[in-house]
Design an enzyme around this catalytic site. Sequence first.
Site, PDB file in Angstrom:
ATOM      1  N   LYS A   2       0.862  -1.184   0.000  1.00  0.00           N
ATOM      2  CA  LYS A   2       0.000   0.000   0.000  1.00  0.00           C
ATOM      3  C   LYS A   2       0.898   1.234   0.000  1.00  0.00           C
ATOM      4  O   LYS A   2       1.801   1.353   0.835  1.00  0.00           O
ATOM      5  CB  LYS A   2      -0.896  -0.007   1.245  1.00  0.00           C
ATOM      6  CG  LYS A   2      -1.892   1.152   1.297  1.00  0.00           C
ATOM      7  CD  LYS A   2      -2.831   0.992   2.481  1.00  0.00           C
ATOM      8  CE  LYS A   2      -3.885   2.092   2.494  1.00  0.00           C
ATOM      9  NZ  LYS A   2      -4.829   1.936   3.622  1.00  0.00           N
ATOM     10  N   ASP A 109     -12.916   1.485   6.265  1.00  0.00           N
ATOM     11  CA  ASP A 109     -13.153   1.123   4.860  1.00  0.00           C
ATOM     12  C   ASP A 109     -13.452  -0.366   4.738  1.00  0.00           C
ATOM     13  O   ASP A 109     -12.924  -1.047   3.855  1.00  0.00           O
ATOM     14  CB  ASP A 109     -11.953   1.505   3.997  1.00  0.00           C
ATOM     15  CG  ASP A 109     -12.290   1.531   2.503  1.00  0.00           C
ATOM     16  OD1 ASP A 109     -13.500   1.611   2.172  1.00  0.00           O
ATOM     17  OD2 ASP A 109     -11.375   1.458   1.675  1.00  0.00           O
TER      18      ASP A 109
END
Length: 337
Positions: A2, A109
Site C-alpha cells: 500500500k 473502509d
Amino acid sequence: MKILSKKRLLRQAALMRRSPKQATSPLDRVYREIAVLKKLDHPNIVKLVEVLDDPVEDSLYMVFELVKKGEVLCIPTDKPLSEKRAWSVIRDSLLGLEYLHYQKIIHADLKPGNLLLTECGHVKIADLGVCNEFLGEDATMSNGSTAGTPAFRAPETLVLGKNVYCGRAADIWALGATLFSLIYGNVPFIANSIPLLYEKIKNDDVVFPDAPIISGDMRHCIIRMLEKEASRRITLPQLKIDPWVTSNGIYPLPSEDENCCLVQVDDEDINSVVRSIPKLDTLILIKTMLKNHSFGNPFLKGISGKAPQPGGSRLQKFVQAGRSNSAPGSYHMALDR
C-alpha cells in the site's frame, strides 16, 4: 503493498481531535500509529511486514503479508455467497474488528474487497489505514480524517456541518453493508451519482431482494447493523451474541479477553518502525537486474519488445562499476541493507 502520501498523512493527523494533554506533533502521531499497526498480531488481521520510506519522494510504502486466495467476493456478482458461507465470513470479520477496536483503531473502509481469504478458508481484514486511531471511549473520529468507499459509508459520516462521528458505529454499518453484499451480490444502496447515493444512504430504507431467500434471523441482523441512527445501531458486543451470529447460542464467539491483547509500543518501536530506502524504484530495478543476471532494464522489454543494450545508462554503469570496483558480493550486501 500500500503506497501512502506522507503529506496527506500529516494533514490527517493534524485534523485528528486531541486531548488537552496530548502535545505530540502530527509526524509523531503517524509514526506511533504505524508502530501499533506493525505490532498487530491476530489470525483475522493481515500482518504488516515492513514500512519503507523514500526520503526524496512523498511516498510511504506499507508491505503486507500476501493472502493468496484474495478477496472473499468481487461485487457486483451473479454468484453471491450462501448464507452459511456469509455467516462464517462475518464471524471471522467480527473477531478481527473487535481486535482493531480494542487497540483503538477504526478500519473506516470495510467492504468485501478488504476481506481476504486464506488458503485454510479463514478471513483476514486487509487495507489497514494510518491516522484512524480514535481517542476516548466514545470512539470519536473527524470527518476530515478518513474517507472510505462511498457505497459503504454510514449516514452520520455524510451529514453536512457534522464534523465528528462514532468510528465504531460507522464500522458496524460498513460491515452490515458488506454482509448484504455478500448474500445479494451488490450493495444495499445504488445510484447513478455519488450525491444521489449519499441521499439514499441517509434517507431510504433497506430493500431486500426476493432472492435469495434468507432466514429471519439474518434479515433482522442486517436491519440492526444498517440502522440509520448511530446511537440505536447494534454494537459489536451485541453482534457477538446475536442469534444469527451464534446460531441461537450453539456456536458462541470467544470473549473479548480471549480474543484481544492490547498492543504496547515504546520509543524504540516508534523510532525503528520505518526503514529509509533512498530511491525505492531504483532499488527494485537493480535487484531485479541482479536476479536476472542482466544489466538491461527488465521493465522496458515488455513495452518495446526488446531489452536495451547493456552499458548505456547511468544506472547500468553504476551497477557495473560496483561489480568491478568492489569486493565480490559487497554490492549485494549493500542493496540488502
